[in-house]
Design a protein around this motif. Structure first.
Motif, PDB file in Angstrom:
ATOM      1  N   ALA A  28      13.390   3.042  -9.337  1.00 59.51           N
ATOM      2  CA  ALA A  28      14.250   3.329  -8.186  1.00 59.51           C
ATOM      3  C   ALA A  28      14.446   4.827  -8.021  1.00 59.51           C
ATOM      4  CB  ALA A  28      15.589   2.631  -8.340  1.00 59.51           C
ATOM      5  N   ASN A  29      14.395   5.305  -6.757  1.00 58.85           N
ATOM      6  CA  ASN A  29      14.667   6.710  -6.463  1.00 58.85           C
ATOM      7  C   ASN A  29      16.163   7.009  -6.412  1.00 58.85           C
ATOM      8  OD1 ASN A  29      12.048   5.874  -4.924  1.00 58.85           O
ATOM      9  ND2 ASN A  29      11.862   8.072  -5.196  1.00 58.85           N
ATOM     10  N   TRP A  30      16.925   5.953  -6.106  1.00 57.18           N
ATOM     11  CA  TRP A  30      18.373   6.125  -5.898  1.00 57.18           C
ATOM     12  C   TRP A  30      19.043   4.766  -6.082  1.00 57.18           C
ATOM     13  CZ3 TRP A  30      21.695   3.865  -2.323  1.00 57.18           C
ATOM     14  CH2 TRP A  30      22.914   4.500  -2.082  1.00 57.18           C
ATOM     15  N   ALA A  90      19.222  -0.640  -4.631  1.00 58.17           N
ATOM     16  CA  ALA A  90      18.318   0.378  -5.162  1.00 58.17           C
ATOM     17  C   ALA A  90      17.319   0.758  -4.082  1.00 58.17           C
ATOM     18  CB  ALA A  90      17.596  -0.148  -6.402  1.00 58.17           C
ATOM     19  N   LEU A  91      16.963   2.021  -4.047  1.00 58.97           N
ATOM     20  CA  LEU A  91      16.052   2.569  -3.051  1.00 58.97           C
ATOM     21  C   LEU A  91      14.712   2.872  -3.724  1.00 58.97           C
ATOM     22  CD1 LEU A  91      16.737   3.349  -0.024  1.00 58.97           C
ATOM     23  CD2 LEU A  91      16.873   5.703  -0.832  1.00 58.97           C
ATOM     24  N   TYR A  92      13.616   2.377  -3.147  1.00 66.15           N
ATOM     25  CA  TYR A  92      12.288   2.587  -3.717  1.00 66.15           C
ATOM     26  C   TYR A  92      11.376   3.255  -2.688  1.00 66.15           C
ATOM     27  CZ  TYR A  92      13.919  -0.941  -7.059  1.00 66.15           C
ATOM     28  OH  TYR A  92      14.647  -1.636  -7.988  1.00 66.15           O
ATOM     29  N   TYR A 138      12.038   1.202   0.577  1.00 66.24           N
ATOM     30  CA  TYR A 138      12.428  -0.191   0.433  1.00 66.24           C
ATOM     31  C   TYR A 138      13.824  -0.235  -0.162  1.00 66.24           C
ATOM     32  CZ  TYR A 138       7.477  -1.292   1.089  1.00 66.24           C
ATOM     33  OH  TYR A 138       6.213  -1.400   1.607  1.00 66.24           O
ATOM     34  N   LEU A 139      14.654  -1.097   0.385  1.00 64.62           N
ATOM     35  CA  LEU A 139      16.019  -1.253  -0.099  1.00 64.62           C
ATOM     36  C   LEU A 139      16.169  -2.675  -0.626  1.00 64.62           C
ATOM     37  CD1 LEU A 139      18.598   0.540  -0.170  1.00 64.62           C
ATOM     38  CD2 LEU A 139      19.317  -0.577   1.940  1.00 64.62           C
ATOM     39  N   ALA A 140      16.562  -2.818  -1.904  1.00 62.54           N
ATOM     40  CA  ALA A 140      16.651  -4.130  -2.550  1.00 62.54           C
ATOM     41  C   ALA A 140      17.921  -4.190  -3.389  1.00 62.54           C
ATOM     42  CB  ALA A 140      15.422  -4.366  -3.430  1.00 62.54           C
ATOM     43  N   VAL A 145      24.562  10.540   0.877  1.00 63.61           N
ATOM     44  CA  VAL A 145      23.934  11.711   0.276  1.00 63.61           C
ATOM     45  C   VAL A 145      22.725  11.238  -0.522  1.00 63.61           C
ATOM     46  CG1 VAL A 145      24.187  13.622  -1.355  1.00 63.61           C
ATOM     47  CG2 VAL A 145      26.084  13.009   0.153  1.00 63.61           C
ATOM     48  N   LEU A 146      21.546  11.685  -0.100  1.00 65.83           N
ATOM     49  CA  LEU A 146      20.302  11.355  -0.792  1.00 65.83           C
ATOM     50  C   LEU A 146      19.627  12.647  -1.224  1.00 65.83           C
ATOM     51  CD1 LEU A 146      18.675   8.588   1.458  1.00 65.83           C
ATOM     52  CD2 LEU A 146      19.764   8.264  -0.763  1.00 65.83           C
ATOM     53  N   PHE A 147      19.306  12.732  -2.494  1.00 70.01           N
ATOM     54  CA  PHE A 147      18.571  13.875  -3.014  1.00 70.01           C
ATOM     55  C   PHE A 147      19.252  15.200  -2.630  1.00 70.01           C
ATOM     56  CE2 PHE A 147      15.450  10.604  -1.434  1.00 70.01           C
ATOM     57  CZ  PHE A 147      15.458   9.873  -2.610  1.00 70.01           C
ATOM     58  N   ARG A 148      20.587  15.201  -2.796  1.00 74.77           N
ATOM     59  CA  ARG A 148      21.434  16.392  -2.623  1.00 74.77           C
ATOM     60  C   ARG A 148      21.581  16.827  -1.160  1.00 74.77           C
ATOM     61  NH1 ARG A 148      19.776  20.993  -6.710  1.00 74.77           N
ATOM     62  NH2 ARG A 148      21.978  21.530  -6.468  1.00 74.77           N
TER      63      ARG A 148
END
Length: 274
Positions: A5-7, A21-23, A114-116, A145-148
């Motif tokens: 997951a990225n986030w 979780a964000l992929y 992708y959001l799961a 807030v994603l990746f600052r």
């Protein structure tokens, strides 16, 4: 191996929330990449930052961010100042509104994810949100807030999950008028339009991403393989230059070709059943 997951955070709609979780949905990591090599020694070349005036290398600890206020003049921002200016992440993707799926112009689309659900108990709430979006044929606009960076996200139902597409901000999208201003109003002959419609109709199909190959990547792979095996690869022939032709005549010729192909197909003998 399960994707990483990225986030991770919470998707929140009114009082309904679930851990998600964000992929990454699209990645360039599988493309062929090259290193820069010293031709003389065969060793890799390393990048180094140098002072533009003295030409001397600048140590990492002395490298800071600067904003140019006028030619040659900068205000310096320390890492602490930059970190303090970045909004805190509360790990909540809060939905602010719903809108028809086709409401957002594609030019605002940035990157798909992708959001799961991130754990088992979250699945029921997740499926409720997904089905609500799918059956209502709407998308959700959320902010987080994603990746600052504070980002606007478009969330749509996609198969068993959701697609979360980050959106470009308005100031990042250039005005279409700047690109199209040289296109003058032109009156089109009705016969030309009829021919164009005919050609479009005969070429109608469906989108299959697997049918589109990356010719550049394939050519590079062939070249690398040939070099590894000590073979020479023949240079590809130069692309033919298209001749400037009469538009009406070109449309007519194209329509004739399509009609001939269609007639040839209809003349083929059909197999008898049994």
């Amino acid at each position: 191996m399960a994707p990483r997951a990225n986030w991770k955070g919470f998707l929140k709609i009114a009082e309904v929330s679930c851990p998600v979780a964000l992929y990454t949905a699209a990645s360039t990591s599988e493309r062929i990449s090259f290193h820069t090599i010293n031709r003389a020694s065969g060793n890799r070349v390393q990048r180094e930052f140098v002072d533009s005036e003295t030409g001397k290398p600048v140590p990492r600890e002395d490298q800071v961010k600067g904003y140019e206020t006028s030619p040659g003049e900068h205000i310096v921002l320390t890492p602490e100042e930059v970190a303090a200016a970045i909004p805190d992440s509360d790990k909540v993707m809060a939905v602010e509104a719903f809108l028809p799926c086709g409401e957002v112009d594609d030019v605002y689309f940035d990157k798909p994810y992708y959001l799961a659900p991130s754990d088992g108990p979250a699945k029921e709430a997740f499926v409720l949100i997904r089905e609500g979006l799918a059956r209502s044929k709407v998308a959700a606009i959320a902010r987080t807030v994603l990746f600052r960076r504070m980002r606007t996200v478009l969330i749509r139902a996609h198969g068993n999950g959701l697609i979360a597409t980050t959106l470009n901000f308005d100031y990042e999208v250039r005005a279409a008028e700047d690109a199209f201003k040289s296109i003058a109003e032109t009156k089109i002959d009705p016969e030309m339009l009829d021919l164009a419609r005919h050609i479009i109709k005969t070429k109608m199909g469906s989108f299959d991403p697997a049918s589109f190959d990356d010719r550049y990547e394939t050519a590079l792979a062939d070249l690398v393989k040939a070099k590894t095996e000590g073979r020479k690869i023949a240079p590809r022939p130069a692309a033919k230059r298209e001749k400037v032709v009469d538009l009406m005549e070109a449309l007519r010729e194209s329509a004739k070709t399509d009609k001939a192909k269609a007639a040839k197909k209809s003349d083929r003998p059909r197999r008898k059943a049994g």
